[in-house]
Motif scaffolding. Structure first.
Motif, short mmCIF file in Angstrom:
data_model
loop_
_atom_site.label_atom_id
_atom_site.label_comp_id
_atom_site.label_asym_id
_atom_site.label_seq_id
_atom_site.Cartn_x
_atom_site.Cartn_y
_atom_site.Cartn_z
N ARG A 119 -78.67 -24.19 6.36
CA ARG A 119 -78.90 -22.98 7.03
C ARG A 119 -79.50 -23.35 8.12
O ARG A 119 -80.75 -23.30 8.27
N SER A 120 -78.86 -23.42 9.27
CA SER A 120 -78.95 -23.62 10.49
C SER A 120 -78.45 -22.87 11.55
O SER A 120 -78.66 -23.01 12.81
N ASP A 133 -85.20 -16.34 3.43
CA ASP A 133 -83.88 -16.36 2.89
C ASP A 133 -83.39 -17.00 1.78
O ASP A 133 -82.37 -16.79 1.12
N LYS A 134 -84.07 -18.09 1.50
CA LYS A 134 -83.71 -19.01 0.17
C LYS A 134 -84.11 -18.35 -0.90
O LYS A 134 -83.42 -18.10 -1.87
N PRO A 180 -79.76 -13.47 7.45
CA PRO A 180 -78.47 -13.20 7.30
C PRO A 180 -78.30 -11.70 7.11
O PRO A 180 -77.24 -11.11 7.46
N LEU A 215 -86.81 -19.15 6.65
CA LEU A 215 -86.08 -20.15 5.85
C LEU A 215 -86.42 -19.94 4.40
O LEU A 215 -85.43 -19.61 3.53
N ASN A 228 -73.59 -17.13 14.39
CA ASN A 228 -72.70 -16.42 13.42
C ASN A 228 -71.61 -15.36 13.93
O ASN A 228 -70.64 -15.09 13.36
N GLN A 281 -79.97 -22.90 -2.67
CA GLN A 281 -79.56 -23.32 -1.27
C GLN A 281 -79.19 -24.32 -1.02
O GLN A 281 -79.80 -25.59 -0.84
N GLU A 337 -74.78 -18.00 3.82
CA GLU A 337 -75.79 -18.83 3.26
C GLU A 337 -75.96 -19.85 4.61
O GLU A 337 -77.12 -20.67 4.02
N GLU A 338 -75.51 -19.99 5.66
CA GLU A 338 -75.94 -20.98 6.61
C GLU A 338 -76.51 -20.28 7.55
O GLU A 338 -76.73 -20.99 8.75
N THR A 339 -76.69 -18.95 7.56
CA THR A 339 -77.40 -17.88 8.71
C THR A 339 -78.79 -17.72 8.37
O THR A 339 -79.32 -17.27 7.40
N ILE A 340 -79.62 -18.02 9.42
CA ILE A 340 -80.93 -17.66 9.30
C ILE A 340 -81.08 -16.00 9.39
O ILE A 340 -80.42 -15.52 10.18
#
Length: 521
Positions: free
Chosen positions: A27-28, A12-13, A252, A9, A34, A23, A247-250
């Motif tokens: 992101r969950s 990704d941020k 990505p 996380l 996805n 962010q 932006e909500e995907t781990i």
């Protein structure tokens, strides 16, 4: 496992910060979630089913055996080219961010608006498909006469349900999307099994599926076949949702590209399997093509009475899931564009609900715009009751051209930037096409130009007129709004890292980011 997730996380941020954004969204989403949102929006139980009569009328049974794989092949190339860009530039703005970074903010602005036009069409087309199936089924239960007005009312109620669920939160929608992906596969399996073993009078020989030369339209077969491709081409739309929820995907840069590509690949396989058995169960193709709803007619004739009705209700629920996912994708695109002041009243549409961490106002604007598009067509049909086109064909034509032109612009701009040395190998993400990138990009662009022309030829010329009208309005907005307000996504790069960190700390104080992680693929 928890530490690994938290490390991911944070990574990704930082990747998102590198493109100038905080962010803000939760992101969950895991890899399957996805993939599921694009697979659900493609929804073979929506596009292939709702336009089954269109494909059968123009191309006959050969539309399913030849037209479907033909379209799928070229769409896979488009999806591959888009996947490469999603891996390189992992932001929720997706198409328009790609265009802005690869060229300039004016290219990005036009890409965003063309994509929004397509998004309005796809949401309206999907939920209107649900209404066209649900309304006659409800009419048979409650004893009223199904017509354009009752279908519009059902459409409004369906849109409302999708707006409410998307407002409540990404956790609920993500779980429903996961369920939707498995549900689609399960219903296809049920449909194939029941048609294979319970079709009245048995199935046609396999070669019937590849029978060409038969059309139930007034067009020459070659032209009719091209018009009939709308069935498959509209089905294979909306897979950019995996990029809009990036932006909500781990992780990505890996998962979103695979979400885009595999959603098309799996839809091709399961869609072909379903269409093959539905088509082989037809005993009177002319009667099916001439019915109000060819798919309902075929299933009712093949399975009969109560059994057929149960199957149709199951299919309708799958369509409902598809519409739910499409609102998610549309609202995220609108949120990202408004975040960069690309729309009038952008401050409103870029607001995030403090309670639910969703772009609530963008969600409801998506609902309203989709309803207005269908309402406009409803009014036109009241004025011109003898119009030769159907509302669904109109809506789907608008969405196909709008979306695919938006898909094509960043693919073209990447090739131009590469030829000028501005896009290099170091800019690629971990998911890339290597030496095949340019070849695949060229073929993808040729296909986009081709289908954009085919989708608006008579009898669907009204979709072309609507798109021309929207483009004129867009040019007016360019003069009246763009120059004064739109800073472009590059402007975000000027924000100080201190502002980004401050904003993220405020958001983290409202909710714990890692509390709702989905399981990895």
């Amino acid at each position: 496992m928890v530490n690994h997730s938290q490390d991911q996380l944070m990574h990704d941020k930082r990747e998102l910060n590198r493109f100038g954004y905080a962010q803000e969204l939760l992101r969950s989403m895991g890899g399957f979630s996805n993939f599921a949102i694009s697979f659900s929006i493609i929804s073979i139980l929506t596009g292939a089913v709702s336009l089954y009569g269109h494909g059968l009328t123009y191309g006959g049974p050969g539309m399913m055996g030849i037209g479907w794989p033909l379209v799928a092949l070229f769409v896979l190339l488009v999806a591959a080219a888009m996947s490469e860009l999603a891996s390189a530039i992992p932001t929720a703005g997706a198409l328009y961010h790609w265009a802005s970074i690869l060229a300039n903010k004016r290219w990005g602005w036009y890409t965003a608006w063309i994509n929004l036009i397509g998004q309005i069409g796809i949401v309206a087309g999907i939920d209107y498909s649900v209404a066209l199936f649900a309304d006659p089924l409800l009419a048979s239960v409650f004893g009223y006469q199904s017509n354009d007005t009752t279908a519009l009312i059902a459409f409004a109620v369906i849109l409302l349900s999708h707006g409410i669920l998307n407002h409540i939160g990404i956790r609920i929608v993500a779980r429903l999307n996961d369920f939707s992906a498995w549900y689609h596969i399960a219903i296809v399996a049920v449909l194939v099994f029941t048609l294979a073993f319970f079709t009245k009078g048995g199935l046609q020989p396999v070669d019937y599926l590849f029978h060409v030369g038969q059309t139930f339209s007034d067009k020459p077969y070659a032209l009719a076949f091209l018009i009939g491709l709308l069935q498959a081409q509209w089905t294979f739309t909306g897979y950019d949702a995996s990029a809009h929820t990036i932006e909500e995907t781990i992780n990505p840069r890996i998962r979103a590209p695979w979400g885009i590509f595999t959603s098309v690949a799996y839809s091709f396989f399961f869609g072909f399997l379903m269409l093959a058995f539905v088509t082989l169960s037809i005993h009177d193709a002319k009667a099916a093509a001439g019915s109000d709803n060819a798919f309902i007619y075929v299933i009712s004739q093949a399975l009969g009475g109560t059994f057929g009705s149960v199957i149709l209700w199951l299919v309708t629920l799958a369509m409902w899931f598809c519409g739910l996912s499409s609102i998610t994708s549309f609202s995220r695109m609108m949120y990202a564009f408004s975040r960069d002041k690309g729309m009038p009243f952008s401050r409103q549409w870029s607001q995030i609900s403090r309670k639910y961490r969703t772009p609530a106002k963008a969600i409801w604007l998506s609902v309203i715009l989709s309803f207005l598009l269908a309402l406009t067509d409803y009014i036109i049909k009241l004025v011109q009751p003898d119009a030769a086109y159907g509302t669904l064909v109109f809506l789907t034509g608008v969405s196909v051209v709008g979306l695919y032109v938006a898909y094509g612009i960043p693919i073209l701009l990447k090739m131009v930037a590469k030829s000028q040395g501005r896009f290099q190998e170091k800019h690629l993400g971990p998911w890339n096409l290597g030496r095949w990138s340019d070849f695949i990009g060229v073929i993808a662009l040729i296909w986009i130009v081709f289908i954009s022309i085919v989708m608006v030829i008579p009898p669907n010329e009204n979709a072309g007129y609507a798109l021309i009208g929207m483009m004129i309005l867009l040019i007016v907005m360019d003069v009246a709004y763009y120059n004064k307000h739109f800073e472009g996504p590059q402007a975000a790069l000027k924000k100080s890292i201190d502002d980004i960190i401050k904003r993220e700390r405020e958001l983290e104080g409202q909710t714990i980011i890692g509390s709702a992680l989905h399981k990895d693929m």
